[in-house]
Design an enzyme around this catalytic site. Structure first.
Site, PDB file in Angstrom:
ATOM      1  N   ASN A   1       0.813  -1.210   0.000  1.00 52.12           N
ATOM      2  CA  ASN A   1       0.000   0.000   0.000  1.00 52.12           C
ATOM      3  C   ASN A   1       0.850   1.266   0.000  1.00 52.12           C
ATOM      4  OD1 ASN A   1      -1.853   2.031   0.408  1.00 52.12           O
ATOM      5  ND2 ASN A   1      -2.976   1.007   2.010  1.00 52.12           N
ATOM      6  N   ASP A   2       1.502   1.543   1.117  1.00 58.17           N
ATOM      7  CA  ASP A   2       2.237   2.809   1.218  1.00 58.17           C
ATOM      8  C   ASP A   2       3.361   2.924   0.190  1.00 58.17           C
ATOM      9  OD1 ASP A   2       0.638   3.567   3.335  1.00 58.17           O
ATOM     10  OD2 ASP A   2       1.910   2.556   4.789  1.00 58.17           O
TER      11      ASP A   2
END
Lengths: 466, 97
Positions: A392-393
């Site tokens: 995600n990040d």
């Protein structure tokens, strides 16, 4: 005579630590380097047992007993641990070393007290003993907390004025220790045990507020702490191999910690103050208005089957779901269809640098399919499908576009340059940094919800039927 | 204090030099190796076991024996576990033929 031989052994041991560490920092010699260091350790231990002057023969049973118990426990737990749990295992072993240094200080303090009955304790030795005690305890307790957090037994907790409390505690520890060493109060037992207790408490409060994603940095830091605590033994016993081993790890560990921080484009202070997860108000509003597009496994299978180049971006979700084997299976399946499949490895994907490499290598993914960020980024533009598996990040474009984002400035994988992006996630929940990901709302992106392992298994079945 | 520094001057020199050796050794490590390197370094600071063996070997009372024994067990765990775990990690990096 014995002592002369022992000193030579220590010299060889020290040299093997230096050479071993050097070899460990290069990919093709790393494994040998580990063995070189282990060899140095083995001869230093054996030499100490048999050649150190003043070891009572009646105590051999205890030494061998301890060595055998420790070796069995250590080997079994190190062999049994799953690759996903590697970070917490390292942390746990680190804690053991810290505890060992702490106990040595406790014994040496009592020793010194008996030797200088009713006299002032020698300041030089006391400084060393107290440093070993304080650093060892912080490292021990901190590592146990880090282990607890990584294995999910403990959560992140921040007291509002955490930093003030921590600085206060540290000042108190140093103040008490200085008073005890230089003014030698008669009730020095009380001081010693208070300092021990407060150091342990500080260890808890030091690690508790640090976000899970930053844990590797903290473990690396605690690792160098233990190194310094071990080096204190070098002073106590005028033992050069302890000093060399300890200080090498202390300084190399500190540099490694800084390098890790750089890979995440964050400063060490930033990590320690732990504001990563803290300010989650920055970016939540910008992207929340967009709509997401869901896709099912059938359509994903078609997209993959008719692609000519696919890049898989693995993240912590892959590790949690234990999906590395299925992932490899899918990769092989696609390769057999003549599709070019690669993995894009972000330096901090997962919970530890190199986490994804270790995990995928475990499932026999070929080493040259794992491409590091700098090399893979230009390739996204020519890629048909990017499959983001539980990351995600590390693919959040806010790192490049939104200066108010807490991850702004962190280098990311440029997945948005690909023709289409499929994001496998369990839910729309934010990633570890606790921020929204604009990528999910882009028109090129489709979301494939579900557990990574189940979804990949279904995907394989679908591709096979096509 | 001065006396302590003087009688330990050799080891203080060694300490300062080793700090710089440690820094030099870690220059330019590929990020893939961060975890194994940390784990390997973790095993090396297990050298604290030598101190544990010394206190265990010289222990004269029950307290020192108990603490020394625990220290030997913990130190061994650090050394053996550390090296084995590192080896397992690095085993996976080998290229497939």
């Amino acid at each position: 005579m014995n002592n002369h031989i022992l000193q030579i052994i220590y010299l060889i041991g020290s040299l093997s630590f230096i050479v071993g560490l050097k070899m460990l920092s290069k990919p093709n010699t790393a494994r040998k380097g580990n063995l070189v260091a282990a060899f140095g350790m083995a001869i230093a231990i054996i030499g100490t047992i048999f050649l150190y002057e003043g070891i009572k023969s009646s105590n051999y049973i205890w030494i061998f007993g301890g060595l055998i118990i420790g070796s069995i426990l250590g080997t079994v737990s190190a062999k049994k641990v799953k690759m996903t749990q590697m970070p917490e295992m390292v942390s746990l072993f680190n804690g053991m070393g810290g505890a060992c240094a702490m106990l040595i200080s406790a014994v040496e303090f009592n020793h010194l007290k008996h030797k200088y009955l009713n006299e002032a304790l020698p300041q030089g030795q006391m400084i060393i003993i107290m440093l070993g005690l304080i650093i060892g305890s912080i490292s021990f307790v901190g590592s146990i907390v880090a282990w607890g957090k990584l294995s999910g037994r403990l959560g992140d907790k921040t007291l509002g004025i955490q930093q003030v409390i921590n600085i206060g505690l540290l000042t108190l520890i140093l103040g008490l220790a200085a008073y005890m060493i230089f003014w030698s109060p008669s009730e020095n037992d009380l001081y010693f045990y208070s300092i021990w207790a407060i150091s342990a408490l500080y260890g808890v409060l030091f690690v508790m507020p640090i976000g899970g994603a930053d844990m590797p940095v903290v473990i690396s830091l605690l690792n160098s702490f233990t190194g310094v605590a071990a080096a204190m033994g070098g002073f106590l016993y005028d033992n050069k191999v302890m000093l060399v081993g300890g200080i090498l790890v202390g300084s190399a560990g500190t540099i490694l910690t800084v390098v890790m921080c750089k890979a995440m484009n964050r400063s060490l202070t930033n990590v320690l103050i732990g504001n990563f997860g803290g300010n989650n108000n920055a970016n939540t509003t910008t992207a929340a208005g967009g709509t997401i597009r869901e896709i099912n496994t059938g359509d994903t299978a078609i997209l993959l089957k008719y692609a000519s180049k696919v890049i898989i971006v693995p993240g912590y979700g892959l590790a949690v779901a234990q999906a590395q084997h299925v992932c490899h299976e899918l990769e092989e399946l696609l390769e057999n269809e003549g599709i070019n499949v690669k993995y894009a490895i972000h330096p901090v994907a997962g919970r530890m640098p190199g986490h994804m490499n270790v995990l995928l290598a475990e499932s026999n993914v070929s080493y040259d399919k794992l491409i590091e960020m700098e090399n893979i980024n230009p390739e996204f533009a020519t890629t048909d499908v990017v499959l983001v598996v539980g990351a995600n990040d590390v693919v959040n474009p806010a790192a490049k576009t939104d200066p108010s984002s807490p991850i702004y400035g962190m280098p990311i994988l440029d997945v948005e340059n690909a023709k289409s992006i499929i994001v496998m996630k369990r839910s729309m929940k934010a990633g570890y940094a606790g921020i929204e990901n604009e990528l999910f709302y882009q028109p090129k992106t489709s979301m494939l919800f579900g557990d990574a392992k189940n979804t990949l298994t279904k995907l394989i079945a679908e591709v096979k039927t096509l | 204090m001065l006396e302590f520094i003087n009688s330990n001057i050799e080891i203080i020199y060694l300490l300062l030099l080793m700090i710089f050796v440690g820094i030099e050794l870690i220059e330019k490590v590929p990020s893939v190796l961060h975890t194994p390197l940390m784990s390997g370094a973790n095993a090396i600071h297990g050298v604290v076991i030598i101190g544990a063996i010394i206190i265990m070997g010289q222990a004269e009372n029950t307290l020192a024996t108990i603490l020394g024994f625990i220290a030997v067990v913990l130190g061994t765990l650090n050394v053996v576990g550390g090296f084995v775990v590192t080896d397992r990690m690095l085993e996976m990096f080998k290229k497939k033929k």
